[in-house]
Design an enzyme around this catalytic site. Sequence first.
Site, PDB file in Angstrom:
ATOM      1  N   GLY A 111      45.878  42.594  47.132  1.00  0.00           N
ATOM      2  CA  GLY A 111      44.599  41.880  47.525  1.00  0.00           C
ATOM      3  C   GLY A 111      43.500  42.003  46.659  1.00  0.00           C
ATOM      4  N   CYS A 112      42.492  41.287  46.314  1.00  0.00           N
ATOM      5  CA  CYS A 112      41.565  41.199  45.666  1.00  0.00           C
ATOM      6  C   CYS A 112      40.499  42.564  46.060  1.00  0.00           C
ATOM      7  CB  CYS A 112      40.801  39.877  45.434  1.00  0.00           C
ATOM      8  SG  CYS A 112      40.237  39.456  47.056  1.00  0.00           S
TER       9      CYS A 112
END
Lengths: 347, 347, 347, 347
Positions: free
Chosen positions: A150-151
Amino acid sequence: MIKVGIVGATGYVGQQLTWLLYHHPKCEISFLTSNQYSKMNFSKIYGQYKGFINKKCIKIQEIDDYLDQTDVVFLALPHGKAFVLAKKCLAKGIKVIDMGADFRLKDPEIYEKWYQVKHDGVDFISQAVYGLPEIHREEIKEADFIANPGCYCTASILALIPLLKAGVMDPSSIIIDAASGVSGSGRSANTENLFTEVHESFKAYKVASHRHTPEIEQELSAASYDKKKIKITFTPHLAPMNRGILATCYGNLENKQSIEELYELYYKEYGEEYFIRILEDLPETRWVKGSNFCDIALRIDERSNRIIVISAIDNMGKGAAGQGIQNLNILFGLKEQEGLEMLAMMP
Amino acid sequence: MIKVGIVGATGYVGQQLTWLLYHHPKCEISFLTSNQYSKMNFSKIYGQYKGFINKKCIKIQEIDDYLDQTDVVFLALPHGKAFVLAKKCLAKGIKVIDMGADFRLKDPEIYEKWYQVKHDGVDFISQAVYGLPEIHREEIKEADFIANPGCYCTASILALIPLLKAGVMDPSSIIIDAASGVSGSGRSANTENLFTEVHESFKAYKVASHRHTPEIEQELSAASYDKKKIKITFTPHLAPMNRGILATCYGNLENKQSIEELYELYYKEYGEEYFIRILEDLPETRWVKGSNFCDIALRIDERSNRIIVISAIDNMGKGAAGQGIQNLNILFGLKEQEGLEMLAMMP
Amino acid sequence: MIKVGIVGATGYVGQQLTWLLYHHPKCEISFLTSNQYSKMNFSKIYGQYKGFINKKCIKIQEIDDYLDQTDVVFLALPHGKAFVLAKKCLAKGIKVIDMGADFRLKDPEIYEKWYQVKHDGVDFISQAVYGLPEIHREEIKEADFIANPGCYCTASILALIPLLKAGVMDPSSIIIDAASGVSGSGRSANTENLFTEVHESFKAYKVASHRHTPEIEQELSAASYDKKKIKITFTPHLAPMNRGILATCYGNLENKQSIEELYELYYKEYGEEYFIRILEDLPETRWVKGSNFCDIALRIDERSNRIIVISAIDNMGKGAAGQGIQNLNILFGLKEQEGLEMLAMMP
Amino acid sequence: MIKVGIVGATGYVGQQLTWLLYHHPKCEISFLTSNQYSKMNFSKIYGQYKGFINKKCIKIQEIDDYLDQTDVVFLALPHGKAFVLAKKCLAKGIKVIDMGADFRLKDPEIYEKWYQVKHDGVDFISQAVYGLPEIHREEIKEADFIANPGCYCTASILALIPLLKAGVMDPSSIIIDAASGVSGSGRSANTENLFTEVHESFKAYKVASHRHTPEIEQELSAASYDKKKIKITFTPHLAPMNRGILATCYGNLENKQSIEELYELYYKEYGEEYFIRILEDLPETRWVKGSNFCDIALRIDERSNRIIVISAIDNMGKGAAGQGIQNLNILFGLKEQEGLEMLAMMP
């Protein structure tokens, strides 16, 4: 040439993958799927490709016709949608890089609790390698199946691991306060992300309840010197810009330490990493925009003996598609920065 | 009508004061000074006043001609510049509201350490009341001289005082992570604040070294249940928008407490306050833009027993000029919300 | 107090009407309808009203319960939706200000051609007065039914009428090139107006085919010295900002004329108008943002003997809700600027 | 490798040249000058280069030490500053690409009238080729000295030449209405371009008096079918975005013509051009951002028989540095798109 299919190509992550692959010297695009825009020319949706990508989007159901000529598939889908496709591709011997959350968490119970979806691929979890190359490079090299991080997780984990490895910080004191550009919310039509609702405003959202929390905890725990379970507090914010994540991470130092000693931990951990830049100046998201870099700087609050680590990534770059390509490069034995050498453009 | 002079009227705080005074039913503008634009018509610099304010800016040196017909003077100057003028006005029996930092800190040593300027008005410090009406209303009523709070300080102090008063939070655990719009940097021509340098980027600045830190600490310490000296960690960020501050404040709860119990502390403290809105939903800066409100919401991170208080103000409103007018209203016995009843405009 | 109902209150025009009415000293809100958000508290959708407007949105079907206590109704609906409601309210003796396009065009054939909808209120067209007060004030005073002008139309018509009245410009040479902020596109959830699709871009749209074209032509023709039918070329653009319209209008001068002579025409026409400001400096949309002003400046291109008239309005202000309130004030014999005296806020 | 020096490297055009050269496979940077930042590391000013360009800026006075190892010099200076340096480099046999305005106009009287500066290089004007490759490619191939076109000029000239060549439009009717992002104003510290002054506003500037006017006229006249002197009306606007120019160009058609016939003129003229994309859809600046493309679309206003040509470029790309590199590629016999193949990134 490596033949690459993208499932979910017209979302922002899918489109950024397409953009990177278009410019990648060793890859060619095999197919682009889009349920919303199937049969439309991709360049009709994303005008920058006019004259250069002349490919119709296909439906997911049609990919079977293409899989035989495909070496690797990116899945850029909402969570809960990767199970079936990942299994199908893997069964055919096609490598899979899942950009979504379905295989990032090793514990399906935690997945089900945070995502409120039944995990329909439990048998495959152990096969999926968490695709953060700076931490899991050796496993990625051997893998067929990557769960791309995930970012917020990428920015946070890279920022904190050297401290946790060294055991210099109280793990129970970690607070991660981060801000993201709007592209992180995707391309779905909803009122909340209209220009007129986002522009000229700043807000926190999903305070202490964002789904990236257990993912950060999993990786920080695994990397920490004593492997104890770490719990963090994580607050995401929405900033009125297209791209970029800045994570400001706080922790209490166990002892008095000089800033030089702490920087040394980062040089030791990341000194050879192409995509991590350890800075004296404070990071700004504009310096990584469009790139695959993660910029990191450290500060000590002497008055409270607290360490503050600040990291900046492009949420679409190192936070999603850029890292996806980095994983592809490793999977196929290419130079890790192949197709990812672009620096941020300014202004 | 109350006759009001503004020293430093063409900076953003000065101009916002002018705007509020122009619309204020009980005030009229006596003079506007500007060193940079002296002799120019104010509406030539700020085009919204064309046809409505037809006043030439004067130099500071010329205010003597106006002081006899002036009831109160706002000083909207860089720090270090208010000493002489404040003394002069007070000596003439004119009330002073200083928008700058020179008289906010009660301890001149702390001032000199953080601002790197000799304090040239030590005798007047005790006369200056810290102009946060929700905390110091009774003193303001009796005062002639107001030190108007800093923008980040207003958002942070209002967010945290109810918890500290009640003693439910470990004061050594306080972290304030805040973001501000660009108007907080003022109107001076510098490369750093060009549109092209700020737009599409997000950054932290002055990490653990911002001058609002001791101001926040002074007020939190004074308000806390045991009056002990509190040290905080404060990280400001710059967001690509004109106006707005969001402060995300963290602290460790001493005991397990329900969110309802904590909200109750805020209702008790601020329930009667016109300008504080205690929200269930998370604040967004757009909902206070242009107004004098401070919106506050609470969340508990159950997993770490940490409280997260989020407050939003307009840095030009409650964070500067709006609060200045609120103080003026109190000084002159007006209704506190006189001239400040406007709600944020959307979008 | 004048009791005002708003149909379509949660769209951007409806909300801006609500905002202006909330601050209006002579009006109170009777009801707010919203099909999308019926039964929700208005302040849940627009957070700036928290604590100040505590009203549930009702469905259009429920307004009958409120009409008896209502003096005037604003219709802020998509085109084609005002016919039934306008008739119903007028029949009950309630004044109607239609913010949409249904009754602006006097020729129903032209309406049907441009809007591709059958006109279902032909009998009422003659009753509807085109609500541009600077041009039709006397008729508005006598009216019960106002067709509030389009946003681009207001900016364009006010910019050009003095020249056409005086007959100094070739009417066949008129080109209007205008740019609008994104709020002009409304609040519907569609991909095209997502922050990430609009930010950092500029485009023309509906070139030579925008529906405001015949409306501009109708009013320019009626006002021109010889009443001949005028055809214009109109190009709207989308600018990455929330609010504001700038219209840059071109025409060939019939003879050589000095800029002073041309300005004189504007002073003569608009010299007494509160809401029109004739400027020497070029207008900027920020100077009218949030206000009901229309700023106008003139330039001559000596080399081609072309006149360039530039006008700026807030598309939500003079371009929609502000003008609606101005019309209400005239309808009810109030001072025309009642509730509309606010100047633009900066920055 | 071609060795390239940049004079004025820390302005936005200079920095964009640096960025393109850094990624260019056949070029290397010989020196970067900056008067403001001399002796500073380039990556200290532009953080994206941290770890990748480790070069100190030198003063213009120091370039003599580098010229022997330099093949071509870019001059990215304010107008009036290129005369001396261009002559010096040319005398040494070094090719020169002047990004400024000093050698674009063939008539020094016109230069002196519009730029209010004495032309101090009259003898060199004839040697300078106007560097618009799509129009002057053959001359560029033979040249040593390129006058790189202005940003608005590139967008306007490319948009209009096919019509003027074919003689289908009345040349006296040309109006060019264009909007630019803020980077076109450069990187000098001035109040006017502060974020807070530009954001959320739109304005026209230098109406009928912008210096790009005579440059556009020179090129349109030379390209038109009868070589008559053409006079245009040109209005630039400032849009609140970093990059991009959209030019909306109007002219009266001499006869009735179908849109297909007109498009045919463009396909004939530009069909083989890599960097010109003739679109059916309307251009948007985001689709060319960061690239060297010029996107063009046509519309006819049937009601007035007016043609509207809309072109989009990146003012830093095809409008400045991109075109500079395109010229360099031609000068050195490289593939024209070498180092310029990047498509716009979205969002």
